[in-house]
Motif scaffolding. Structure first.
Motif, PDB file in Angstrom:
ATOM      1  N   ALA B 182     -16.567  69.429  77.628  1.00  0.00           N
ATOM      2  CA  ALA B 182     -17.126  70.665  77.095  1.00  0.00           C
ATOM      3  C   ALA B 182     -16.816  71.738  78.120  1.00  0.00           C
ATOM      4  CB  ALA B 182     -18.619  70.515  76.881  1.00  0.00           C
ATOM      5  N   GLU B 183     -15.741  72.482  77.875  1.00  0.00           N
ATOM      6  CA  GLU B 183     -15.292  73.481  78.844  1.00  0.00           C
ATOM      7  C   GLU B 183     -16.275  74.640  78.895  1.00  0.00           C
ATOM      8  OE1 GLU B 183     -13.047  73.082  80.892  1.00  0.00           O
ATOM      9  OE2 GLU B 183     -12.205  74.981  81.536  1.00  0.00           O
ATOM     10  N   ASP B 184     -16.636  75.122  77.722  1.00  0.00           N
ATOM     11  CA  ASP B 184     -17.545  76.268  77.659  1.00  0.00           C
ATOM     12  C   ASP B 184     -18.723  75.960  76.752  1.00  0.00           C
ATOM     13  OD1 ASP B 184     -15.823  77.747  79.196  1.00  0.00           O
ATOM     14  OD2 ASP B 184     -14.768  78.593  77.467  1.00  0.00           O
ATOM     15  N   LEU B 185     -19.802  76.666  77.039  1.00  0.00           N
ATOM     16  CA  LEU B 185     -20.939  76.693  76.124  1.00  0.00           C
ATOM     17  C   LEU B 185     -20.946  78.105  75.549  1.00  0.00           C
ATOM     18  CD1 LEU B 185     -23.762  75.615  75.114  1.00  0.00           C
ATOM     19  CD2 LEU B 185     -24.710  76.745  77.115  1.00  0.00           C
ATOM     20  N   ALA B 186     -21.124  78.244  74.216  1.00  0.00           N
ATOM     21  CA  ALA B 186     -21.123  79.592  73.642  1.00  0.00           C
ATOM     22  C   ALA B 186     -22.262  79.710  72.650  1.00  0.00           C
ATOM     23  CB  ALA B 186     -19.784  79.870  72.951  1.00  0.00           C
ATOM     24  N   PHE B 187     -22.841  80.901  72.594  1.00  0.00           N
ATOM     25  CA  PHE B 187     -23.817  81.227  71.566  1.00  0.00           C
ATOM     26  C   PHE B 187     -23.156  82.253  70.664  1.00  0.00           C
ATOM     27  CE2 PHE B 187     -28.048  80.203  73.986  1.00  0.00           C
ATOM     28  CZ  PHE B 187     -27.575  78.940  74.232  1.00  0.00           C
ATOM     29  N   SER B 188     -22.867  81.875  69.411  1.00  0.00           N
ATOM     30  CA  SER B 188     -22.193  82.803  68.496  1.00  0.00           C
ATOM     31  C   SER B 188     -23.222  83.357  67.523  1.00  0.00           C
ATOM     32  CB  SER B 188     -21.103  82.072  67.706  1.00  0.00           C
ATOM     33  OG  SER B 188     -20.246  81.406  68.588  1.00  0.00           O
ATOM     34  N   PHE B 189     -23.322  84.679  67.495  1.00  0.00           N
ATOM     35  CA  PHE B 189     -24.387  85.292  66.701  1.00  0.00           C
ATOM     36  C   PHE B 189     -24.024  85.344  65.233  1.00  0.00           C
ATOM     37  CE2 PHE B 189     -25.012  86.733  71.005  1.00  0.00           C
ATOM     38  CZ  PHE B 189     -26.334  86.377  71.182  1.00  0.00           C
ATOM     39  N   ASP B 190     -25.072  85.130  64.406  1.00  0.00           N
ATOM     40  CA  ASP B 190     -24.877  85.234  62.962  1.00  0.00           C
ATOM     41  C   ASP B 190     -24.954  86.701  62.585  1.00  0.00           C
ATOM     42  OD1 ASP B 190     -24.765  82.551  62.990  1.00  0.00           O
ATOM     43  OD2 ASP B 190     -26.845  82.234  62.415  1.00  0.00           O
ATOM     44  N   GLY B 191     -25.010  86.958  61.309  1.00  0.00           N
ATOM     45  CA  GLY B 191     -25.010  88.332  60.800  1.00  0.00           C
ATOM     46  C   GLY B 191     -26.162  89.172  61.346  1.00  0.00           C
ATOM     47  N   GLY B 192     -26.072  90.476  61.160  1.00  0.00           N
ATOM     48  CA  GLY B 192     -27.144  91.368  61.556  1.00  0.00           C
ATOM     49  C   GLY B 192     -26.994  91.834  62.990  1.00  0.00           C
ATOM     50  N   ALA B 193     -28.079  92.390  63.511  1.00  0.00           N
ATOM     51  CA  ALA B 193     -28.052  92.901  64.874  1.00  0.00           C
ATOM     52  C   ALA B 193     -29.374  92.585  65.526  1.00  0.00           C
ATOM     53  CB  ALA B 193     -27.806  94.417  64.874  1.00  0.00           C
ATOM     54  N   GLY B 194     -29.425  92.634  66.839  1.00  0.00           N
ATOM     55  CA  GLY B 194     -30.680  92.354  67.522  1.00  0.00           C
ATOM     56  C   GLY B 194     -30.447  92.087  68.988  1.00  0.00           C
TER      57      GLY B 194
END
Lengths: 743, 430
Positions: B182-194
């Motif tokens: 696991a080279e990277d850990l990523a948090f990919s955001f869903d739709g919308g904003a915040g």
């Protein structure tokens, strides 16, 4: 001579390339042999499959080697005239190979690539190219961000100058006991100078002058660099590189200069370490360069290759950015030498590895002198004398300069008689010996025949035949061959052999280093054999009593013997290290541990290895003794008991005399093993610190396989043989072996 | 009474010795089962990012944000500079449009070794959501939506999220290799904003793992190495049991011309350091065309000097009387050897068997020099290559060493009763 060789190589290469141009495409399939040192087999095979599909008609057979053992195998194959077509070599080995004419001159093939790759110095010899730079490895600065923050330093700004480095090390060292500012290397052949030289190179100093004709170790810049280096001692741990790596991974060292292997090792040893990387420091902000050591791998083609054109194709394919990049990604400890790689998207998302690429631009290769291997030992000795013995920089460097100048000035010596003459001479001598032996045997045989029947003798020889046949085929030939070698000057690489009679023996016996090694070996044998023997005998006698769980004890005590020496050595190296278990136990008991720690201490290194040797081998002899104890009839003990002998008297008067043949066996075998001690030294100290653990076989190994002087190495082997033989004969005399054997 | 006391003392002494011999080897076995660490160091978790220090994550890796298309994402530390005794967290403000928006950081860890991924998370208003991704060096990813663990997305209060590793499809990472990097850990955001706040991202290690053994076994054709070693060791052991005892018998009991010379040659041949013989033996094998064959590895070891010496010394000690008795009964020399000498020599044969097998099993130098292809490699050669290719990493080295040591131990356990079995036959002899 050398020039002539170079000419020859040039002419032959020109002829070859001319032929290659003229010849039509190969009709039948060509198989290339490729030996490689570091990328794992699956990664490399994928690349080679790609090559094969792009070049139909060429197949590549891959032989995986490794850094630890590869050189021995390559040299043996070259000496036997059986080298691969394409081979991967460490940059520091290259000058030695290129100077002997075994490598193909690739100047014409590679000249067009010169602008696209870095690090051509190591593959250049007398203006010609004998290899292609493939993968680069260099050293960068690693630092512990947590310790930086604790010491009030900016965790995102590594030191950039000598003063900043020393200051950072000083502040981290002040954090408390067991925390070290910096790591300085000693106790190995290469690491000590590879860590020191970047400071000298960055300051404009070098070991040899540009034309490689004289040594410049006494230049003011060199002395200043060494003075700076020694000013780091109070803020550093002075230890072997693997130990420093380990301490750094465990969060005990603030700054360390190390290779990219740390990226792979740290996640395995201590994944929680918070570390950053930076370029090596330069002498000051406005002066000098952040120089580093240029290591890495080059691809070479041997002149013996029958398919040079295809071999060059393979070399070109492998050094191209695309392939080299695949290896770099899988391995993380090298970067491609192709300059364009810096634009590769991989490095954009891996800034810490890109830093290696930036550092390579400042990397300096050691002088490409064919005798560099010998010279570097003296450089390491100078560094160790400054670090371990507090010798002033000027003195230590001056002494090293004198020795290196001697090496530069030393002419290549060759005997005057050609090797064909030697071989014929030895063949004749062998024939005379054989005839004499036959005549003698016949006389003895006839004498025996008068006493014994022919059938009786035939049966005896039938029983001995299995050994005799194996020995005559596989023992005698190598034996005679190696004796011939010991009387010759024999360079393994160039395979040049010339008869020098007893000169090797004479020179070895006058060499102080050899005498020191001999002294260490005798000390090793005398200091281990009595302990091993008594411990083994003691355990065997105890186990032979009627105790419960006999087999458990027997198996348990034998266990170290079943484990490979290399593994045991690795474990003990750890136990003996500065923060190892041995020192922890000593501290608990309130005893002082030696400083520097065991394996680095010129006084304690050898005893520490001896202790391990006793531990690891007594189980072997215990089993021998146990088997021997079974031959003693119970009746003897019963008789002794009736006479009122106690256990001690029974042991002394019954067990020991009855066990004599097995004790003799054990003592002789143990003598042979200890006199030939090698794997322990190889894995633990490599003969250091300051030569304190150089044994005869280590000396032999260095002479033969690091300096390629196999003639002298064989002479060392036969001198050792005579010594062991002498010891064994004395032992047999002491045990009056003849008496019991009924001879 | 006295007898019992002595036995008791013997047991105590032996137990102490046993403890001392087993300690380093126990460390070896213990280390081989750890997910990571060294001989004495055990790690239970890795704090990937607690955002307390500088710009990098807590293992020195970079972190960053990535937005494509019209999406945006920014990262801010709160507070921006580290302050004593104040927890620093990361605030990610995102607006997801038609492109991607994510935060990532470097892990470079083997995902198989971990039990779970944990982190603290809080949303500005609640309901923000994202997927948690593991990404391999070539960008292949496996993702899990946060809603699986926090119903309805993140909440305005700090919540600890624990994602068991096996929920990810680890097989997608680094296919074709044994480790699942696991080279990277990523948090990919869903739709919308915040805005989402993050803290204390950590990986929890498994307690014990067999993955080290697995890694070593699949790093090469280890089945083949094992087979080669076994064939070579068994043939050499069998041959030595028979042939060396024949030769040893001749030296112990028979008279023939050249006996003394031959015996000195036998002993002498093991007194020459093997390093001297490397090149001559290689050249010999090349001329015989035996390079890369079993022959080269087996034939020179058919009668080993040590075994001949051992058998000679042992047979010397056997009483002459029964041999003479058998001879008077009309037994031939061969019969005497097979029917009288061999059965009486069981303890010595057991030693010869164990030592020969062990030697042949562990031998490195000649198998390394004389083989060329992976198919001909023996176990020690395969392991040595594995070791130096991967760097000395303790857990794998110890696993590899355990694998080689185990067959020798099994063999020892099988043979060892014969070492003492001689007792009974020995007493009838007396």
């Amino acid at each position: 001579m050398k020039r002539r060789l170079a000419h020859l190589a040039l002419i032959s290469s020109v002829c070859c390339s001319a032929l290659a141009v003229a010849a039509p495409a190969p009709a039948e399939e060509v198989t290339l042999e490729f030996w490689e040192l570091s990328a794992s087999e699956d990664v490399m095979r994928t690349l080679l499959d790609k090559f094969e599909s792009q070049h139909p008609g060429i197949r590549v057979r891959l032989q995986q080697l490794s850094w630890d053992y590869g050189l021995d195998k390559i040299i043996t194959a070259v000496a036997a005239g059986n080298p691969p077509d394409v081979c991967d070599l460490g940059t520091d080995w290259l000058p030695k190979f290129s100077s002997t004419g075994v490598l193909r001159d690739l100047t014409d093939d590679l000249a067009p690539l010169k602008d696209q790759h870095l690090l051509w110095e190591p593959v250049t010899y007398q203006g010609r190219l004998y290899g292609a730079p493939w993968l680069a490895g260099t050293r960068i600065l690693f630092y512990n961000r947590e310790l930086f923050a604790k010491a009030g330093l900016d965790p995102d700004r590594p030191p950039r100058t000598w003063d900043e480095l020393r200051e950072a090390a000083r502040r981290i060292q002040g954090l408390g006991p067991g925390i070290y500012g910096f790591g300085l290397f000693v106790g190995e052949p290469y690491a000590p100078w590879q860590l020191f030289m970047p400071f000298a190179w960055g300051h404009g100093a070098d070991v040899l002058s540009r034309d490689l004709t004289h040594c410049t170790l006494d230049s003011p810049a060199m002395i200043e660099a060494m003075d700076y280096y020694r000013s780091l001692i109070p803020y550093a741990i002075v230890d072997r590189q693997p130990e420093v790596n380990q301490l750094f991974a465990n969060g005990k060292v603030g700054l360390q200069i190390s290779g990219a292997w740390n990226f792979a090792l740290i996640p395995q040893m201590n994944p929680t370490l918070n570390f950053g990387v930076g370029l090596l420091p330069r002498p000051s902000a406005d002066r000098g360069a952040p120089a580093s050591f240029a290591g890495g791998q080059d691809l070479v083609v041997f002149t013996a290759s029958r398919h040079p054109r295809e071999a060059v194709e393979l070399v070109k394919f492998l050094i191209a950015e695309e392939q080299a990049m695949d290896i770099a990604k899988a391995q993380r400890n090298v970067v491609p030498t192709a300059k364009s790689s810096i634009e590769n998207p991989y490095y954009a998302s891996h800034p810490e590895q890109k830093l290696f690429f930036e550092q390579v631009a400042y990397a300096v290769a050691p002088p490409s002198h064919p005798k560099w291997v010998e010279m570097q030992e003296h450089l390491t000795r100078a560094v160790e004398e400054v670090l371990l013995n507090q010798r002033p920089s000027r003195d230590a460097l001056g002494a090293a300069k004198a020795r290196i100048e001697a090496i530069v000035a030393e002419p290549e010596t060759h005997g005057r008689i050609s090797d064909t003459a030697v071989m014929v001479g030895f063949g004749l001598a062998g024939l005379v010996l054989a005839v004499a032996g036959l005549v003698w045997t016949r006389r003895r045989f006839l004498a025996h025949r008068r006493r014994q029947g022919l059938a009786e003798l035939a049966t005896s020889y039938f029983f001995v035949a299995p050994w005799l046949v194996v020995f005559l085929v596989f023992g005698l030939f190598p034996l005679l061959h190696s004796i011939v070698i010991s009387f010759s000057r024999y360079n393994l690489l160039s395979s040049q052999m010339s008869f020098v009679a007893l000169r090797n023996y004479w020179e070895v016996l006058r060499e102080p280093d050899f005498l020191r090694a001999l002294w260490h070996t005798i000390a090793f044998a005398v200091g281990t054999i009595p302990f091993t023997m008594s411990l083994a005998l003691f355990a065997a006698v105890l186990i032979n009593r009627k105790i419960p769980f006999k087999s458990l004890y027997q198996a348990g005590l034998f266990l170290p013997v079943a484990t490979s020496v290399i593994v045991i050595a690795t474990i003990f190296t750890y136990l003996y290290s500065t923060d190892g278990l041995v020192n922890a136990v000593l501290a608990k008991l309130g005893w002082a541990a030696p400083s520097p720690s065991w394996l680095l201490n010129t006084r304690w290194a050898l005893p520490a290895i001896m202790f391990m040797n006793v531990w690891a081998s007594f189980g072997y002899y215990m089993v021998l003794f146990l088997a021997g104890l079974q031959t003693i009839p119970d009746a003897l003990y019963e008789a002794a008991a009736i006479d009122g002998a106690n256990e001690w008297q029974q042991f002394w008067n019954v067990t020991l005399p009855q066990l004599k043949p097995i004790v003799l066996l054990a003592v002789v075998i143990n003598t042979i093993h200890t006199f030939q001690v090698f794997p322990e030294i190889f894995a633990m100290t490599q003969g250091g610190p300051l030569g304190a653990t150089t044994t005869v076989v280590w000396y032999l190994y260095e002479t033969g396989f690091h300096r390629f002087d196999m003639g002298r190495a064989s002479a060392v082997g036969y001198i050792l043989f005579l010594i062991i033989m002498g010891f064994s004969l004395i032992q047999m005399r002491c045990f009056r072996m003849g008496d019991e054997a009924g001879e | 009474m006295r007898e019992r006391l002595l036995t008791g003392a013997a047991i105590i002494v032996l137990t102490v010795m046993l403890g001392l011999t087993l300690l380093p080897l126990g460390l070896m076995l213990y280390t081989s089962l750890k997910p990571a660490g060294t001989l004495t160091k055990q790690v239970s978790q890795v704090v990937i990012a607690d955002f307390e220090l500088g710009e990098l994550n807590a293992i020195g890796g970079p972190m960053g944000v990535q937005a494509t298309g019209a999406s945006t994402v920014t990262k801010v530390f709160v507070p921006p500079q580290p302050e004593p005794r104040r927890n620093r967290v990361l605030a990610l403000t995102y607006a997801r449009e038609d492109g991607e928006a994510r935060w990532w950081t470097r892990l470079a860890q083997d995902a198989r070794k971990f039990e779970a991924l944990e982190f603290l998370v809080r949303g500005e208003v609640g309901g923000e959501s994202f997927t948690v991704d593991l990404v391999d060096p070539r960008g292949r990813r496996t993702s899990l939506p946060i809603q699986q663990y926090l119903r309805g997305g993140v909440r305005p209060t700090w919540m600890r999220v624990r994602i068991p590793m096996e929920h990810f499809s680890l097989a997608l990472l680094t296919p074709g290799r044994t480790e699942r990097t696991a080279e990277d850990l990523a948090f990919s955001f869903d739709g919308g904003a915040g805005t989402v706040y993050l803290d204390d991202v950590r990986l929890i290690f498994r307690q014990w793992t067999l993955s080290n053994y697995y890694d070593v076994m699949v790093s090469g054709p280890f089945g083949r190495y094992f087979f080669n070693s076994l064939v070579i060791a068994l043939v050499i052991t069998g041959a030595n049991l028979l042939l060396s005892s024949m030769v040893g018998y001749a030296f112990a009991r028979r008279e023939f011309p050249g006996k003394r010379t031959m015996f000195l040659l036998i002993l002498g041949s093991i007194m020459i350091p093997p390093q001297v013989m490397m090149v001559p033996i290689f050249i010999l094998m090349k001329h015989l065309n035996w390079l890369n064959t079993y022959w080269a590895l087996i034939v020179p070891s058919l009668t080993l000097p040590f075994n001949i010496f051992m058998m000679r010394q042992y047979i010397t000690k056997l009483p002459l009387a029964i041999e003479d008795a058998a001879r008077i009964d009309g037994a031939s020399d061969l019969q005497i050897f097979f029917k009288v000498i061999l059965p009486l020599s069981k303890p010595a044969l057991a030693v010869v068997g164990i030592n020969t097998f062990m030697g042949a099993w562990n031998t490195f130098l000649y198998p390394f020099l004389l083989t060329k292809t992976a198919e001909m490699r023996t176990l020690p050669v395969g392991l040595a290559l594995y070791k130096s290719l991967q760097g000395v990493d303790w857990v794998h080295l110890m696993a590899g060493s355990s694998i080689t040591a185990i067959p020798v131990i099994i063999l020892f356990l099988c043979f060892q009763r014969y070492i003492i079995a001689g007792l009974t036959s020995g007493s009838t002899v007396g």
